[in-house]
Write a protein that holds these residues in place. Structure first.
Motif, PDB file in Angstrom:
ATOM      1  N   PRO A 142     -44.334 -11.489   2.947  1.00 30.64           N
ATOM      2  CA  PRO A 142     -45.518 -12.347   2.922  1.00 30.64           C
ATOM      3  C   PRO A 142     -45.800 -13.016   4.261  1.00 30.64           C
ATOM      4  N   TYR A 143     -44.935 -12.790   5.253  1.00 32.69           N
ATOM      5  CA  TYR A 143     -45.129 -13.486   6.520  1.00 32.69           C
ATOM      6  C   TYR A 143     -45.826 -12.584   7.533  1.00 32.69           C
ATOM      7  N   HIS A 144     -46.344 -13.220   8.571  1.00 33.52           N
ATOM      8  CA  HIS A 144     -47.052 -12.486   9.619  1.00 33.52           C
ATOM      9  C   HIS A 144     -46.055 -11.718  10.476  1.00 33.52           C
ATOM     10  N   TYR A 192     -45.365 -10.354  14.123  1.00 34.26           N
ATOM     11  CA  TYR A 192     -45.810 -10.453  15.509  1.00 34.26           C
ATOM     12  C   TYR A 192     -44.610 -10.566  16.426  1.00 34.26           C
ATOM     13  N   TYR A 200     -55.005 -27.804  21.201  1.00 36.46           N
ATOM     14  CA  TYR A 200     -54.447 -28.652  20.144  1.00 36.46           C
ATOM     15  C   TYR A 200     -54.163 -30.030  20.721  1.00 36.46           C
ATOM     16  N   GLN A 230     -47.240 -28.175  13.091  1.00 38.98           N
ATOM     17  CA  GLN A 230     -47.267 -26.717  13.242  1.00 38.98           C
ATOM     18  C   GLN A 230     -47.317 -26.300  14.699  1.00 38.98           C
ATOM     19  N   ARG A 277     -40.823 -23.698  11.429  1.00 39.75           N
ATOM     20  CA  ARG A 277     -41.737 -22.763  10.793  1.00 39.75           C
ATOM     21  C   ARG A 277     -40.995 -21.693   9.999  1.00 39.75           C
ATOM     22  N   ARG A 305     -38.619 -19.481  10.664  1.00 40.15           N
ATOM     23  CA  ARG A 305     -38.572 -18.128  11.216  1.00 40.15           C
ATOM     24  C   ARG A 305     -37.213 -17.830  11.818  1.00 40.15           C
ATOM     25  N   LEU A 321     -40.225 -16.642   1.664  1.00 41.07           N
ATOM     26  CA  LEU A 321     -40.585 -17.739   2.566  1.00 41.07           C
ATOM     27  C   LEU A 321     -39.641 -18.910   2.288  1.00 41.07           C
ATOM     28  N   GLN A 346     -55.912 -23.116   7.147  1.00 46.08           N
ATOM     29  CA  GLN A 346     -54.727 -22.405   7.577  1.00 46.08           C
ATOM     30  C   GLN A 346     -54.435 -21.285   6.598  1.00 46.08           C
ATOM     31  N   LYS A 347     -54.002 -20.176   7.137  1.00 45.25           N
ATOM     32  CA  LYS A 347     -53.577 -19.084   6.267  1.00 45.25           C
ATOM     33  C   LYS A 347     -52.092 -18.920   6.508  1.00 45.25           C
ATOM     34  N   LEU A 348     -51.318 -19.402   5.550  1.00 43.69           N
ATOM     35  CA  LEU A 348     -49.883 -19.459   5.782  1.00 43.69           C
ATOM     36  C   LEU A 348     -49.189 -18.143   5.484  1.00 43.69           C
ATOM     37  N   PHE A 349     -49.719 -17.378   4.568  1.00 47.48           N
ATOM     38  CA  PHE A 349     -49.022 -16.145   4.209  1.00 47.48           C
ATOM     39  C   PHE A 349     -50.045 -15.081   3.841  1.00 47.48           C
ATOM     40  N   SER A 350     -49.604 -13.842   3.878  1.00 51.35           N
ATOM     41  CA  SER A 350     -50.505 -12.762   3.490  1.00 51.35           C
ATOM     42  C   SER A 350     -50.338 -12.517   1.998  1.00 51.35           C
ATOM     43  N   PRO A 359     -51.004 -16.134  14.431  1.00 50.44           N
ATOM     44  CA  PRO A 359     -49.861 -15.973  13.536  1.00 50.44           C
ATOM     45  C   PRO A 359     -48.757 -16.993  13.794  1.00 50.44           C
ATOM     46  N   THR A 414     -49.114 -20.445  14.820  1.00 52.02           N
ATOM     47  CA  THR A 414     -49.373 -21.812  14.354  1.00 52.02           C
ATOM     48  C   THR A 414     -50.227 -21.834  13.099  1.00 52.02           C
ATOM     49  N   PHE A 415     -50.718 -20.678  12.655  1.00 56.79           N
ATOM     50  CA  PHE A 415     -51.585 -20.565  11.484  1.00 56.79           C
ATOM     51  C   PHE A 415     -52.962 -21.185  11.698  1.00 56.79           C
ATOM     52  N   LYS A 416     -53.260 -21.619  12.898  1.00 62.14           N
ATOM     53  CA  LYS A 416     -54.590 -22.176  13.162  1.00 62.14           C
ATOM     54  C   LYS A 416     -55.555 -21.016  13.366  1.00 62.14           C
TER      55      LYS A 416
END
Lengths: 730, 948
Positions: A32-34, A36, A289, A295, A319, A321, A344, B435-439, B696, B698-700
């Motif tokens: 479920p995580y990005h 990168y 920011y 975050q 976060r 990770r 997560l 924010q999109k925290l997860f897919s 990806p 900071t989710f901003k």
């Protein structure tokens, strides 16, 4: 963390073969995580998933009461998993296939029943379990059956000179080195790691974080009031959060977003940071920011583990990770994230790796304190290839390494490390052009330079005849130009004058043009004026004098020079050789490049004009502009050829490159200085004064302009928010 | 409006009608019952259905209805299982307390927002049935119940504060028969009057009040009694305190003027005493409610006595629900036009200098032009307890999360939050989270269900689908039941920050609501699975049957072989510095000639049923501008080459789907027919709707990386002109990106220009119909169910589900539903999370192989904004692709047109998928080989077996 003897190498070998070719995940859940990783410039770029969640284990799954705020986790070489279940004051040991488990919640010292009180750390070596029994202020050593062996209490009063005042021994994290010495991190201990020998005797602190005061610290120390200095004393170095021992005995520790690798005796930091960025977890582009959002803060490492081949992984609590680096500090992969889904974390506190052979090999296990559960992550095929490539490289098997890196690239074309890896192999095979291509893609300037050195030699050697021919031709051309006196031809043919003496040539010719009209005339006038710059830079005093008094300098040619200067910077950014060009081509912004030149230029001119008017300077604004731009001529004059030449230079020849960059700058500054002196008719001291005041004036103007924009911004934001509110409230 | 009065009369008439109808139905029901109800008798042994009456029946099912509680039950005659709208044994629930206990009796609950932005709830039991505020109407095959939820007046509004004796007696006391009640009431009031006094009257002296000025020639006494000085002082204090309490302008006794009390002159008036116990007050209200005294009368009294009249709460909602038995399905409907919520209700009274303006009776008139209030009806939870399973039940709930997922009944996961997902994904015009925290995998199917040991139902949302959230929770949280149901958002809400600068977190935020109700009725259909021991495959097949009937889906031809899907990426735009200036340059990745070359290579590999999608073929590459007309990108080949390419494909019998999206615009250039102000959809805060890319790390969201959401109505217009030009290039199929994965509203302020989500869905359907008239076939992505009747292929169909903590298992529900009818695949193999594992997943779920390819090396997109194409070069995948296709094709030959009739997990990691005619495929995700009925499946492999 694992100490592997050499005889294990065969096992590891088999394990990695499995890793690379077979070990994909059995029935994995979607991640479920990005996905990168970071590129050379610190931008996040997409990458395939490195690890996928496969399994979640809670206390209930073992047939026990659920874990209550567990704090630490340890996995032994034979796959035994130990969880420090802090809230339940117990240690739970289990192994995977059948979940057979043991619970250690009490032990006997001389037939007296003892219990743990909120234990927080664990380490196992040589079949001994070392437990940080935090609130009981001791370290308990048990054997694998849970029978008591020994306990270590706080160091006695004889150590009071090295222990801090009011010292309370609350051990949090433990590691044991191959010699059997115990390293302990404690609560509120800022002096480093506490070291106990095999017998449990305190041996002092090692690896104290050295505090290097910043500029502002020194400033306050010198000029601050007593209160301010007292407050400074509170800025203590932070505590180490996690510790682990590499197979070679080096000590890995983390402190906020910092990782250190101390020598086995606790000496200096030996962590290699030859990657694009030092190992720091997430690289956050903080531009944009202004708000202090959690975050966007740096990573916060709460655990670290040493893995095979010098690889180490750190766990970021901020976060959620996990970052993995190789022994040189290259970022290998990132996975994990914060949240409420499976896979997560809400508050991850510890990680470890299952390295034994078998179906679970290579899985990473993360302990989540808040959810009270362990999540198992299995490496993907992609990660398997990365590990295999590193392993083969360590073994010196370049053919296999190349295959593995190619497999990685097949799955991820953004993987810079693989390009470098392949490049290195091509380099060793003397395929320099291919090596250079790959190093370039991998953004590896150092190795590119190495490959380029050979390539350049080869080219020169192969084309030595041609090279000499070109060189000879070039010299011949210069000689001919010199012989036929180009300058005279230009004078006579283009500017139609017979005057030979360059001293009066420019002024008389200019005068002549000024009396005539016609656009061709104007162009010639400008050309002449611009060419005059070449005289000015070599003979500044007389040059600037004539520039002003004979009115040779024109505004138009000043503009040409400034535009040329701007273009030279753009040219440099785009066409400087790869080795000396760290800029991101995609982010080149021509307006910004222009602004970087134009804003200081205009500021200087206006500020100087404003000041010299007050200080009886003789120069007008127009003259200041012209003089300043003529003074900057060395910059484009050197930048353009330097950018071209840099394409043929090596990293080692960088000093040559940077010398010319500096030369251009110094030259221009000297010209500027003498030019100002000349046009304002100042003496040296007065010129020094006005010049430095001009610089201060530039700063002040800048501040006022910024202030102006901020106020305008605030006012417009205020008006627009009122408008916005009115539209909704009405 | 006075609801209570209307109700009494309406109800009376209805009762008579109702009894007649009920009698008739009972007789019919009894007769039919004799014929068909033999098994039902056995079943109803467990339940006492005396309170229920059969109001509709056919040879498949009976619909029972309880007129008092409006609960119902459906009896499936085939399985003789009775499904209750509310759990039968709910009275014994050990967990539910207070309101939650009452909520066990509800059929629906609604939520609304107060003007202060607070969310409040009402349910049809506590707020309607308990007040008997509903009417019944029997329909042909069911019943319609119109509920009024909420009461116009608060209880205290029934209690007079000051009332003249005559009105007190006429309106209240005379209607009471019980002497004790009369005495009780009288005891709580103090009779007073202003009596004319003589000059020598011994006046009271009070510091805080000028008695002479206020009362003039009168004195406050108790009528017909001699009162002492002390008692007179008390009377004045009572009057003064009463005025002080209710009048804003009277802060102290000295603010009282003679006008305020003059109405008492010589008239006996009752004043409510101070310090009355709460229980006494409640008892008084109960008594008064039985008389003809109403809050309207209180308004008259208050005005007469110079006290502000009570104001109605306005928190009154009207919702009608219909239950209709169709075959053995139960259809539940909430007609949109019968939903009434308080909208622009005037809340102030008309006033002039002399005070309130009243009608002839003395009732104050509302100020129509004054302040108004609106209470937006946010959402309705419909039948939250239908078929709910108790804490001892075994089975699972089916939720449409991604490919489908199961939540085991009573799985004990109370520490995790319950399940809630919006059907067809979130509305991107309703930017809830920044924010999109997860897919995640949104819910593509509007269906959910519940299975216990021997019974199962599925519920299909037929109306208001795009507004539905499907929710599920296990027993033990607020009550002891496992339940799965739908909640419908009738009026979406968004909070907007009033601060326009970004560096301050919402200094003040206000709620903004859609300007009207949605445009569609809400409709749910419960389908009861007729199997002895049903499982999720049976549930899927029931849904499949429903879809086939509804959409006339056709089976694939039996000759069809396994499809091989390819996406070709035509061109992308890359930012490159040209002479120092950054420029967007279109870079060809796969030209038509190159695509032809790849296809020829595949032909050599004996790949038969190739389906080609072409992405990035429109001018600009992947980021094209609004496709108002067909403008192919010249860099991948001229228009002529495109036509030649299409001819080539037709010759080879390869399906071709150029890809286009009408719903999003990637690039806004001048004169391209797209003007973001007019043609882009709007967010609720009236800003232009965009879909942002996320950082990806900071989710901003990235401020400058976005695409526009096109207003659905304009998308239809654009699509229509585009479709008209397809023939120019002989294009026979079209791939519609986003049509199967997005439904976005256009929240314009003007209610007529507003396009709510149900309307947006209609526009997308209309657009698809428009396209379908010009092409032979359509391909979509993700596969939102409303598109199923139009499409031939679905790509990027979810093969997984979002792994919420409460979920126990993911199942290929969607795949079982459409296998044999529609070709599908998941994400491209070369972009799968772990492709080796993913190949097995494709085989398990019957999905076709699918690759996303380009001819150029992948490194061409490195360091560009298209670096997400990190593994797209065809050459590196070709060999493996051919090999996998051939193996898979062999295993699946002849099964393409068959439906899946079974799917089970034999041991963890080993799955068996059974096809219609008995063939089955075993997939082993584990590394160890597995033996099944003398077949050995090697580790990480698949194999086919036959049952005869």
């Amino acid at each position: 963390m694992k100490y592997k003897m050499n005889s294990f190498i065969l096992i590891i070998f088999i394990f990695f073969i499995i890793f690379a070719y077979q070990l994909a995940v059995s029935a994995a859940l979607p991640a479920p995580y990005h996905n990168y990783t970071f590129d050379f410039w610190g931008n996040p770029v997409p990458a395939p998933q490195a690890y996928l969640p496969v399994k979640i284990i809670e206390g209930l799954d073992l047939g026990l009461q659920n874990f209550n705020n567990p704090e630490d986790l340890f996995i032994t070489d034979n796959g035994q998993i130990y969880v420090v279940d802090t809230g339940n004051n117990r240690i739970v040991k289990f192994s995977l296939p059948g979940f057979e488990h043991l619970v250690f919640d009490h032990f006997y010292i001389m037939d007296i029943r003892e219990q743990f009180n909120r234990p927080q750390g664990i380490y196992i070596r040589n079949n001994k379990i070392y437990i940080a029994d935090t609130e009981n202020r001791r370290i308990v050593i048990l054997d694998v059956n849970g029978d008591f062996l020994r306990q270590i209490k706080a160091p006695g009063p004889e150590y009071s000179d090295i222990l801090p005042e009011n010292f309370i021994f609350n051990p949090l994290k433990i590691a044991v080195n191959p010699k059997g010495e115990i390293l302990v991190l404690g609560r509120n201990i800022y002096d480093g790691i506490m070291l106990f020998d095999q017998m449990g005797d305190f041996r002092g602190f090692i690896g104290a974080p050295r505090v290097t005061p910043g500029v502002e610290d020194i400033f306050w120390k010198r000029f601050g009031t007593r209160e301010q200095r007292a407050r400074m004393a509170l800025f203590l170095p932070t505590e180490y959060r996690a510790v682990d021992i590499t197979p070679e005995g080096f000590i890995l520790v983390t402190e906020n977003d910092d990782i250190k690798m101390l020598t086995p005796d606790g000496g200096s930091d030996k962590l290699r940071t030859t990657g694009f960025h030092p190992p720091q977890g997430d690289i956050i582009d903080r531009a944009g920011y202004t708000l202090d959002d959690p975050q966007t803060r740096p990573s916060f490492f709460v655990d670290i583990i040493s893995r095979t081949n010098g690889i180490y992984s750190v766990l970021d609590r901020r976060r959620g990770r996990i970052f993995t680096y190789d022994r040189s500090g290259n970022l290998l992969y990132i996975f994990g994230g914060p949240g409420h889904l499976r896979g997560l974390f809400r508050n991850p506190v510890a990680l470890d790796v299952l390295e034994e052979k078998g179906p679970n090999a290579g899985q990473l296990v993360i302990l989540d304190k808040e959810n009270g559960r362990l999540t198992f992550f299995a490496p993907t095929t992609y990660t398997g290839y990365i590990h295999a490539a590193l392993w083969y490289y360590e073994q010196g098997r370049s053919d296999k390494t190349e295959t593995m890196w190619e497999e990685v690239l097949k799955l991820n074309t953004n993987y810079d490390l693989a390009y470098s890896g392949i490049g290195r192999i091509y380099l060793s095979q003397n395929e320099f052009e291919k090596a250079m291509f790959h190093f370039r893609l991998g953004n590896n300037r150092k190795d590119y330079s190495r490959a380029f050195r050979f390539y350049r030699e080869l080219i020169i050697k192969d084309n030595f005849g041609k090279f000499i021919m070109y060189l000879g031709g070039l010299i011949l051309l210069f000689l001919i130009l010199f012989k036929i006196n180009t300058a005279e031809i230009i004078r006579k043919r283009i500017f139609k004058t017979q005057i030979d003496d360059p001293e009066i040539f420019f002024s008389t010719t200019m005068d002549r043009y000024r009396q005539q009209s016609g656009s061709l005339n104007k162009i010639k006038q400008t050309a002449l004026s611009t060419i005059y710059a070449l005289k000015v830079i070599f003979h500044p005093f007389s040059g600037f004098w004539d520039l002003k008094h004979d009115r040779i300098g024109t505004l138009f040619s000043a503009v040409i020079i400034i535009v040329g200067l701007c273009l030279s910077y753009v040219f440099m950014r785009q066409y400087t050789g790869f080795i000396f060009n760290p800029w991101e081509a995609q982010k080149l912004n021509i307006y910004k490049e222009f602004a970087v030149v134009l804003i200081p230029f205009l500021l200087w001119c206006t500020s100087n004009w404003a000041l010299t008017t007050l200080m009886d300077g003789k120069g007008s604004f127009r003259e200041i502009v012209i003089t300043t731009s003529y003074a900057l001529v060395p910059l484009p004059l050197i930048n353009f050829p330097l950018a071209i030449i840099s394409n043929y230079m090596l990293l080692e020849e960088g000093s040559f490159y940077y010398f010319f960059i500096g030369l251009a700058l110094v030259w221009s500054l000297l010209l500027l200085f003498s030019g100002m002196m000349t046009i304002h008719e100042f003496d040296l001291n007065k010129n020094l004064l006005t010049s430095s005041l001009t610089v201060i004036g530039m700063g002040a103007t800048m501040v006022i302009i910024l202030l102006f924009f901020v106020v305008i911004g605030q006012v417009s934001a205020f008006i627009s928010s009122i408008y916005y509110e009115i539209t909704f409230r009405l | 409006m006075n609801y209570s009065n209307n109700f009494v009369s309406a109800k009376n008439i209805f009762f008579i009608l109702l009894q007649k109808i009920a009698n008739n139905i009972l007789i019919i029901g009894f007769l039919t019952g004799l014929l068909f109800l033999v098994p039902a008798a056995a079943a109803s042994n467990n339940y006492n259905l005396d309170e229920f009456a059969v109001i509709a029946s056919n040879n498949r099912a009976n619909l029972y209805f309880n007129e008092n509680t409006t609960e119902f039950a459906v009896e499936d005659l085939q399985t003789s299982i009775i499904w209750f709208s509310n759990p039968y044994y709910r009275a014994q629930d050990p967990i539910a307390r207070g309101t939650n206990k009452e909520k066990l009796n509800e059929q629906f609950a609604l939520s609304y927002y107060t003007p202060e932005g607070i969310k409040r709830y009402k349910n049809n039991y506590s707020d309607s049935i308990l007040h008997e505020q509903f009417t019944l109407e029997y329909l042909d095959k069911g019943v319609r119940i119109s509920y009024t939820l909420g009461q116009e007046w608060r209880n205290v509004d029934y209690l007079p504060i000051i009332i003249s004796e005559s009105r007190f007696e006429n309106l209240i006391l005379n209607e009471l028969t019980n002497e004790t009640d009369i005495r009780f009431l009288k005891d709580k009031y103090q009779p007073v009057t202003l009596q004319r006094i003589d000059a020598d009257f011994d006046r009271l002296q009070m510091l805080s009040i000028d008695i002479e000025k206020v009362f003039g020639a009168y004195a406050l006494t108790v009528p017909g009694e001699m009162v002492g000085k002390e008692q007179r002082r008390n009377l004045i204090e009572l009057l003064g305190n009463t005025l002080k309490r209710y009048r804003d302008d009277i802060i102290d006794y000295q603010d009282i003027t003679s006008d305020d009390v003059s109405q008492l002159q010589e008239i006996t008036t009752y004043i409510l005493k101070e310090h009355i116990f709460t229980w006494d007050r409640d008892a008084m209200i109960e008594i008064i409610k039985n008389t003809s005294y109403s809050p309207v009368e209180k308004q008259i009294d208050n005005i007469k006595n110079n006290i502000p009249p009570p104001r109605s709460t306005n928190e009154v909602f009207q919702v009608a629900v219909e239950y209709i038995l169709e075959d053995n399905n139960l259809v539940v409907r909430i007609p949109r036009d019968d939903i009434v919520y308080p909208k622009d209700i005037p809340i102030t009274f008309m006033q002039d200098r002399s005070g309130y303006i009243t009608d002839e009776r003395g009732v104050p008139i509302k100020n129509e032009r004054g302040q108004t209030t609106t209470l937006p009806l946010h959402s309705i939870e419909l039948l939250p307890l239908f078929g709910a399973a108790g804490s001892d039940a075994e089975g699972y709930m089916l939720v449409p999360n991604g490919s489908g997922a199961l939540i085991k009944l009573n799985n004990q996961k109370l520490q995790y939050s319950s399940y809630s997902q919006q059907v067809y994904g979130t509305d991107r015009s309703l930017r809830i989270a920044e924010q999109k925290l997860f897919s995640d995998y949104p819910a593509p199917l509007p269906v959910y269900g519940l299975k216990t040991e021997n019974s199962a139902f599925i519920a299909v949302i037929e109306g208001g689908t795009a507004l539905a959230h499907i929710r599920a929770d296990i027993a033990g949280r607020i009550n002891n039941y496992n339940k799965v149901f739908a909640e419908f958002t009738l009026i979406p809400m968004a909070a907007t920050s009033l601060q326009t600068t970004t560096d301050e977190i919402a200094m003040g935020s206000i709620n903004i609501y859609q300007s009207r109700l949605m445009a569609e009725d809400i409709q749910l259909r419960y389908i009861f699975v007729e199997q002895e021991t049903p499982d999720y495959v049976d549930m899927a097949l029931s849904y499949q049957k429903y879809l086939v009937n509804k959409y006339n889906l056709e089976r694939l031809s039996p000759e069809q072989s396994l499809p091989f899907f390819i996406d070709f990426i035509g061109a992308v735009d890359i930012e490159k510095p040209v002479m120092g200036a950054p420029r967007r340059i279109v870079e060809p990745l796969t030209t038509y000639t190159q695509a032809r070359e790849i296809l020829s290579t595949l032909e050599l590999g004996q790949i038969e049923n190739i389906v080609v999608r072409y992405l990035g073929w429109l001018k600009g590459g992947l980021n094209y501008s609004l496709p108002l007309e067909i403008k192919p990108e010249e860099k991948i080949g001229s228009g002529k080459e495109l036509i030649e390419f299409i001819d080539f494909l037709q010759e080879k019998d390869i399906s071709f789907f150029p890809d286009v999206s009408f719903l999003n615009v990637y690039r806004d250039t001048f004169f391209d027919g797209f003007n973001s102000k007019n043609h882009a959809a709007r967010l609720l805060n009236r800003k232009i709707a965009k879909i942002h890319e996320y950082d990806p790390v900071t989710f901003k969201f990235r401020e400058n990386h976005y695409r526009y959401i096109v207003s659905p109505k304009y998308a239809l217009e654009v699509g229509r002109t585009f479709a008209g030009q397809l023939a120019n290039y002989n294009i026979q199929g079209l791939s519609l990106t986003h049509s199967g994965s997005q439904i976005n509203s256009d929240f314009r302020e003007n209610p007529d220009r507003l396009i709510d989500r149900t309307q947006a869905q209609k526009f997308i359907e209309e657009l698809t119909v428009e396209i379908a008239q010009n092409t032979a076939e359509i391909t979509i992505e993700y596969g939102n169910a409303f598109m199923l009747s139009y499409v031939d292929n679905i790509l990027n169909l979810p093969l997984y589900a979002t792994h919420f903590n409460i979920i126990d298992r993911q199942i290929p529900f969607y795949q079982i539903v459409i296998h044999g009818y529609i070709n599908y695949s998941g994400t491209p193999i070369n972009f799968a999370q772990d492709y080796k594992n993913y190949l097995l997943k494709l085989v398990e779920t019957g999905a076709a192989p699918y690759y996303k390819w380009m001819y150029s090396p992948s490194s061409i997109v490195k360091n560009t904004r298209h670096n997400d194409l990190y593994s797209a070069n065809y050459e590196i995948w070709l060999e493996e692709a051919v090999e996998f296709y051939n193996r898979y094709q062999k295993v699946k030959s002849g099964l393409e047109s068959q439906i899946i009739i079974g799917h089970e997990e034999l041991v963890p990691g080993v799955y068996k998928t059974i096809y219609e005619k008995g063939a089955y495929i075993l997939v082993n995700y584990n590394q160890e080989p597995f033996e099944y009925e003398n077949i050995i499946i090697p580790g990480r492999d698949f194999i086919r077996g036959e049952n005869d």
